[in-house]
Scaffold this motif. Structure first.
Motif, short mmCIF file in Angstrom:
data_model
loop_
_atom_site.label_atom_id
_atom_site.label_comp_id
_atom_site.label_asym_id
_atom_site.label_seq_id
_atom_site.Cartn_x
_atom_site.Cartn_y
_atom_site.Cartn_z
N PHE A 60 0.86 -1.19 0.00
CA PHE A 60 0.00 0.00 0.00
C PHE A 60 0.88 1.23 0.00
CE2 PHE A 60 1.14 -1.32 4.06
CZ PHE A 60 1.57 -0.16 4.66
N THR A 61 0.33 2.30 -0.43
CA THR A 61 1.03 3.57 -0.35
C THR A 61 0.02 4.68 -0.11
OG1 THR A 61 2.51 5.10 -1.48
CG2 THR A 61 0.98 3.87 -2.85
N ILE A 62 0.39 5.59 0.76
CA ILE A 62 -0.52 6.68 1.11
C ILE A 62 -0.32 7.85 0.16
CG2 ILE A 62 -1.17 8.32 2.92
CD1 ILE A 62 -0.28 6.28 4.94
N LYS A 63 -1.43 8.43 -0.26
CA LYS A 63 -1.33 9.57 -1.18
C LYS A 63 -2.15 10.74 -0.67
CE LYS A 63 -0.48 7.11 -5.43
NZ LYS A 63 -1.05 6.53 -6.66
N PRO A 64 -1.51 11.90 -0.56
CA PRO A 64 -2.29 13.09 -0.21
C PRO A 64 -3.31 13.37 -1.32
CG PRO A 64 0.08 13.52 -0.10
CD PRO A 64 -0.09 12.20 -0.76
N LEU A 65 -4.44 13.93 -0.95
CA LEU A 65 -5.46 14.21 -1.95
C LEU A 65 -5.30 15.60 -2.55
CD1 LEU A 65 -8.60 12.70 -0.15
CD2 LEU A 65 -7.20 11.66 -1.94
N ASN A 66 -4.51 16.44 -1.88
CA ASN A 66 -4.35 17.82 -2.35
C ASN A 66 -2.88 18.21 -2.31
OD1 ASN A 66 -7.34 18.64 -2.38
ND2 ASN A 66 -7.06 17.83 -0.33
N GLU A 67 -2.52 19.08 -3.22
CA GLU A 67 -1.14 19.54 -3.31
C GLU A 67 -0.74 20.39 -2.10
OE1 GLU A 67 1.47 19.10 -5.47
OE2 GLU A 67 0.20 17.46 -6.17
N ASP A 68 -1.66 21.23 -1.65
CA ASP A 68 -1.26 22.28 -0.71
C ASP A 68 -1.58 21.95 0.75
OD1 ASP A 68 -3.84 22.38 -1.65
OD2 ASP A 68 -4.07 24.53 -1.29
N TYR A 69 -2.28 20.86 1.02
CA TYR A 69 -2.54 20.52 2.42
C TYR A 69 -2.92 19.06 2.57
CZ TYR A 69 -7.50 20.77 1.17
OH TYR A 69 -8.71 20.55 0.58
N ILE A 70 -2.66 18.50 3.75
CA ILE A 70 -3.20 17.20 4.16
C ILE A 70 -4.11 17.42 5.36
CG2 ILE A 70 -2.73 14.89 5.07
CD1 ILE A 70 -0.03 14.97 3.63
N GLY A 71 -3.57 18.14 6.36
CA GLY A 71 -4.33 18.36 7.59
C GLY A 71 -5.45 19.38 7.40
N VAL A 72 -6.57 19.10 8.06
CA VAL A 72 -7.68 20.07 8.08
C VAL A 72 -8.28 20.07 9.49
CG1 VAL A 72 -9.85 20.82 7.06
CG2 VAL A 72 -8.26 19.48 5.68
N LEU A 73 -8.20 21.22 10.17
CA LEU A 73 -8.93 21.36 11.43
C LEU A 73 -10.33 21.86 11.07
CD1 LEU A 73 -9.03 21.41 14.55
CD2 LEU A 73 -8.30 23.80 14.42
N ARG A 74 -11.34 21.08 11.47
CA ARG A 74 -12.71 21.40 11.05
C ARG A 74 -13.58 21.71 12.26
NH1 ARG A 74 -11.36 17.35 6.83
NH2 ARG A 74 -12.44 18.01 4.97
N ALA A 75 -14.47 22.70 12.09
CA ALA A 75 -15.52 22.94 13.08
C ALA A 75 -16.79 22.32 12.51
CB ALA A 75 -15.71 24.44 13.29
N ILE A 76 -17.32 21.33 13.23
CA ILE A 76 -18.44 20.55 12.69
C ILE A 76 -19.63 20.62 13.62
CG2 ILE A 76 -19.19 18.17 12.22
CD1 ILE A 76 -16.38 17.66 11.12
N ASP A 77 -20.79 20.88 13.03
CA ASP A 77 -22.03 20.92 13.80
C ASP A 77 -22.60 19.49 13.87
OD1 ASP A 77 -24.58 21.15 14.79
OD2 ASP A 77 -24.98 23.05 13.75
N PRO A 78 -22.64 18.90 15.07
CA PRO A 78 -23.08 17.51 15.18
C PRO A 78 -24.57 17.33 14.91
CG PRO A 78 -22.76 18.43 17.37
CD PRO A 78 -22.29 19.47 16.38
#
Lengths: 296, 588
Positions: B456-474
């Motif tokens: 297996f190999t891991i691939k980022p989905l975007n060029e400019d970021y992997i991490g995303v801090l999200r504010a999510i309404d449950p």
């Protein structure tokens, strides 16, 4: 999380593909130190194990013979096996492990000698084990079934395990094979054990009628059991991808001088019969690796 | 009369003991009050629900830029690997674990080291992913933590000397402990990590005063649980009732499902809430069925470890989607009714809101941008599989056939804990956008034997970021804001009443955001990657913030595209403590 260790090797491959690790000891340093460090698997009878505090086994004896032939003292490093061979090569031949900083073996035994494996590419198309030289085939290994003739007189084909229970080691080819062959018909009669030795003990305890595992391990277990009713079968294994493979050794890519010196010794030992004797001492069939079979 | 007299003196004794223990250290009351008290931090997750929420608002969006570092402490030595612990604070002392199973106690005002404990680790331990530890439990006079060789160690809080030590599982079988233990109703609760071969995950309760085993609960269907009475094991029911319901053959005897990330205690339902790892063996084609209770959340009775309910996020896992991510309790209003809910952001990319009284699915939705392995969730929260994205059967197909799966096995979210703000009603989820190619390898070996393995190999989905801090309404599944990070996020989150959200990144920054808008208001470079969970507390009338700095953990262990993004990050090992000085509070 189980896949993580497997990928560790790729990191270094990518970042510093040709860098020689400072801790790899060149041949001259090995000779000067008077010690040959050889990595062997722990708890792996009949190849390498401890008995009453003493190291024993075919590979231990072979390591001793090789060290002797080079005029060196033997120092054993015990390998806790990783999920795959790549992990062990990384931990003992080219990178080391962060829990044992600075520790590498000069030589590792029981490394399969397989052109396809050696040439395997990683996900970015580079050789997966380019820092490792795999050489010196010294044994052919294969899968084998042992059965208790009191309960299962004959194994004409693997199909008998529709009616008889068979023990295998978890996460092994025999487990995969017996769980899936014939559309999974043998799966319900396949019992899993942490080791082949535990499966063998279950056969002796009449919990299973047969065991499938490495021939070398089964030879040794039979040798110790001294029970004439336990026999190795000679059935075929339809659709078993790789029934046999050859076992050799590995050194770091920068250490071909060592591999050349050892290669010569291995060849001598095979040709003059000393190698076969090492195996016979543990009751293990000695089968020549393909390289030597082709010569005959 | 005699009886009354006896009761009276017993009561006096109890009061005396209670007041003594209050002086001596952390009490049950301290733990129950953890959500209200700001002068100490005595539980993992800041409150018992694991919300990582502080009611402090001295530090807020208008003054956070005045936050000042006040001290730092190095863990020293050459053991500078990943630092993932959440610090605890009690009576002006900070207790924290560091890499290689070490514990430090420091003066919380000055950073002066008071004592250090180094576990002596045996050769031959094989931790999965670096030598990290996620923190201590405090109880009475004791500082208790788990080691890489799967022991629980209780230290005296004042001296750091060992009071007792107990082996939870055999490290030779691949077990270890990295999670912070949990104190619930006077019991010490722990899970175990690892154990690839021939093992079954388990959650256990110990007597914190002496390390005696009280009960053990296997996390795989078919295995017997036990309670211990006078040192004797008494059968306490088979997990799931009977073997073989969701496993073929005898594989339930070795099914994995290690609860390696610990859990929380919810006093409102009197339940331990734990998650479990993926099933064994790795090849899903060998184990048709749901494979309970792998990749699940479990609610356990703290008295005897019996399972009250379960919710399985990834039945019949084939992608290494552990179900260990934390289940955080929270209440919300729905049509005038208070819903006792719990939420989790799973490895598999879905965010789940459950009824924590019974484990029933309320709603679920993707919290990452791309999920390929499932087309969605059905009305019960069960994934609707996309079979084109399950890896093929090894040996049965041509080598090299590859499937692309998103998220990657490291998950839409990994171990790093999210936070829940009681003010905004939002979850702050540290997530990553990546996928993986998976294929069956033609030639593999294991311990001198031919083997069938997966690559297996891991691939980022975007060029400019992997991490995303999200504010999510449950309540709606709506993403209110997001902050993108170049490297993958691997640290925990903290929310405060000051309308602030804190987290760290591998680039080394401790960052503070406006909880409502996601605007970044503050950052400080700690000198090495931040992959730990920040905390805040109040001391001498000032609000403090602490986070560990030290790059490592599982992230640096892989290659490919991801390695390029992190290759320049350096290791470290420091505690960083900040405060908002009194005079600057007045200024704003």
């Amino acid at each position: 999380m189980r896949w993580l260790p497997t990928i560790v090797c790729w990191v270094l491959c990518l970042c510093v593909p040709l860098a020689v690790d400072a801790r790899v000891r060149p041949y001259d340093d090995i000779v000067a130190s008077g010690v040959l460090k050889v990595a062997v698997y722990e708890h792996f009878a009949p190849y390498s194990f401890e008995e009453n505090g003493k190291a024993r086994g075919v590979d231990v004896d072979l390591a001793q013979a090789l060290a002797d032939s080079l005029g060196l003292k033997l120092e054993l490093l015990w390998i806790v096996p990783g999920e795959k061979l790549d992990d062990d090569l990384r931990n003992f031949i080219w990178k080391g492990h962060y829990l044992r900083p600075g520790v590498l073996a000069d030589l590792m035994l029981r490394v399969p000698y397989d052109k396809d494996y050696r040439n395997q590419r990683n996900d970015v198309g580079e050789l997966a084990n380019e820092q490792v030289v795999m050489f010196g085939p010294y044994q052919r290994e294969r899968w084998q079934v042992v059965h208790d003739t009191r309960r299962l007189p004959k194994v004409d084909s693997i199909g008998v395990f529709r009616l008889h229970r068979i023990g295998v080691e978890l996460e092994s080819v025999p487990s995969f094979y017996l769980s899936t062959v014939f559309g999974g018909q043998l799966s319900a009669n396949t019992d899993h054990f942490p080791t082949t030795a535990a499966a063998f003990a279950a056969m002796q305890g009449e919990k299973v009628d047969a065991v499938m595992g490495l021939r070398g391990e089964l030879d040794w277990l039979l040798f110790k059991a001294k029970d004439a009713e336990l026999k190795e079968s000679d059935n075929t294994y339809p659709n078993l991808g790789q029934p046999t493979w050859d076992i050799g050794m590995a050194v770091h890519e920068s250490n071909r001088q060592l591999s050349n010196a050892i290669d010569m010794q291995v060849e001598d030992m095979i040709n003059d019969g000393r190698m076969a004797k090492l195996f016979e001492a543990y009751g293990v069939h000695y089968e020549l690796p393909g390289l030597y079979q082709d010569l005959e | 009369m005699k009886l009354t007299g006896l009761t009276h003196s017993t009561l006096c004794l109890a009061i005396t003991l209670a007041s003594l223990s209050a002086v001596a250290g952390v009490t049950d009351q301290d733990i129950s009050d953890s959500g209200k008290r700001n002068d100490q931090i005595v539980v993992n997750g800041l409150n018992q629900a694991g919300q990582r929420y502080s009611t402090l608002d001295t530090l807020n969006t208008s003054n956070v830029k005045e936050l000042r570092p006040v001290w730092a402490l190095s863990f020293g030595g050459e053991k500078q690997r990943g630092q993932q612990a959440q610090p605890m604070i009690k009576d002006g002392v900070m207790y924290v674990t560091a890499s290689y199973s070490r514990v430090f106690a420091a003066d919380a005002r000055t950073g002066k080291k008071l004592w250090q404990y180094d576990a002596r680790l045996p050769d031959g331990i094989m931790p999965c992913c670096d030598v990290i530890n996620r923190g201590v439990a405090l109880y009475g006079d004791l500082v208790i933590f788990g080691t890489l060789d799967a022991k629980l160690v209780a230290l005296n809080k004042d001296t750091g000397k060992v009071v007792w030590k107990k082996t939870v599982a055999d490290y030779k079988a691949g077990y270890s402990i990295s999670a912070a233990p949990l104190i619930a109703k006077g019991k010490l609760i722990t899970g175990v990590a690892g154990g690839e071969f021939g093992v079954v995950g388990k959650i256990e309760a110990y007597d914190p005063s002496n390390g005696e085993l009280l009960w053990t609960r296997p996390t795989v269907e078919g295995n017997m649980g036990y309670v211990y009475k006078d040192g004797k094991a008494v059968e306490n029911g088979i997990s799931g009732g009977a073997p073989g319901k969701t496993w073929p053959g005898d594989l339930w005897k070795t099914g994995g499902a290690a609860p390696w990330l610990g859990g929380f205690y919810d006093p409102t339902t009197d339940s331990l809430l734990f998650g479990t790892g993926n099933p064994s063996p790795w090849n899903s084609h060998l184990r048709p069925g749901d494979n309970l209770f792998s990749s699940s959340r479990l609610a356990l009775n703290p008295e005897d470890g019996s399972i009250k309910w379960h919710f399985q996020t990834t039945p019949h896992d084939g992608w290494d989607f552990d179900g260990v991510n934390e289940l955080v309790s929270f209440d919300y209003q729905d049509g005038g009714k208070t819903i006792k809910a719990a939420a989790t952001a799973d490895r598999n990319g879905f965010f789940y809101v459950l009824d924590r009284t019974n484990g029933k699915f309320i709603r679920g939705f993707p919290f990452v941008d791309k999920i390929t392995w499932a087309k969605g969730l059905d009305k019960d929260g069960r994934p609707i599989y996309d079979d084109a994205h399950r890896p093929g059967e090894p040996g049965a197909e041509k080598k090299g056939t590859s499937v692309f799966v998103a998220p990657s096995f490291l998950g839409g979210k990994n171990w790093m804990p999210m936070a829940y703000s009681q003010d905004t009603g939002l979850f702050y989820v540290p997530s990553n956008e990546w996928g993986m190619d998976m294929w069956n390898e033609g030639v593999t070996y294991k311990k001198g034997a031919a083997y069938l393995g997966a690559g297996f190999t891991i691939k980022p989905l975007n060029e400019d970021y992997i991490g995303v801090l999200r504010a999510i309404d449950p309540k709606t599944g709506k993403e209110v804001w997001r902050y993108k990070n170049y490297a993958p996020l691997w640290g925990g989150v903290l929310a405060t009443k000051g309308n602030l959200v804190f987290t760290g990144n591998p680039e080394g920054y401790l960052m503070a955001f406006d909880a409502k808008t996601g605007e970044k208001l503050y950052q400080f470079n700690t000198g090495s990657g931040v992959i730990a969970s920040p905390v805040t507390w109040e001391m001498d009338g000032e609000q403090y913030v602490t986070v560990l700095s030290g790059w490592g953990g599982a992230v640096p262990l892989w290659g490919g595209e991801v390695a390029k993004r992190i290759k320049d990050l350096d290791q470290g090992g420091m505690i960083w403590t900040f405060k908002l000085p009194k005079e600057l509070v007045a200024k704003h």
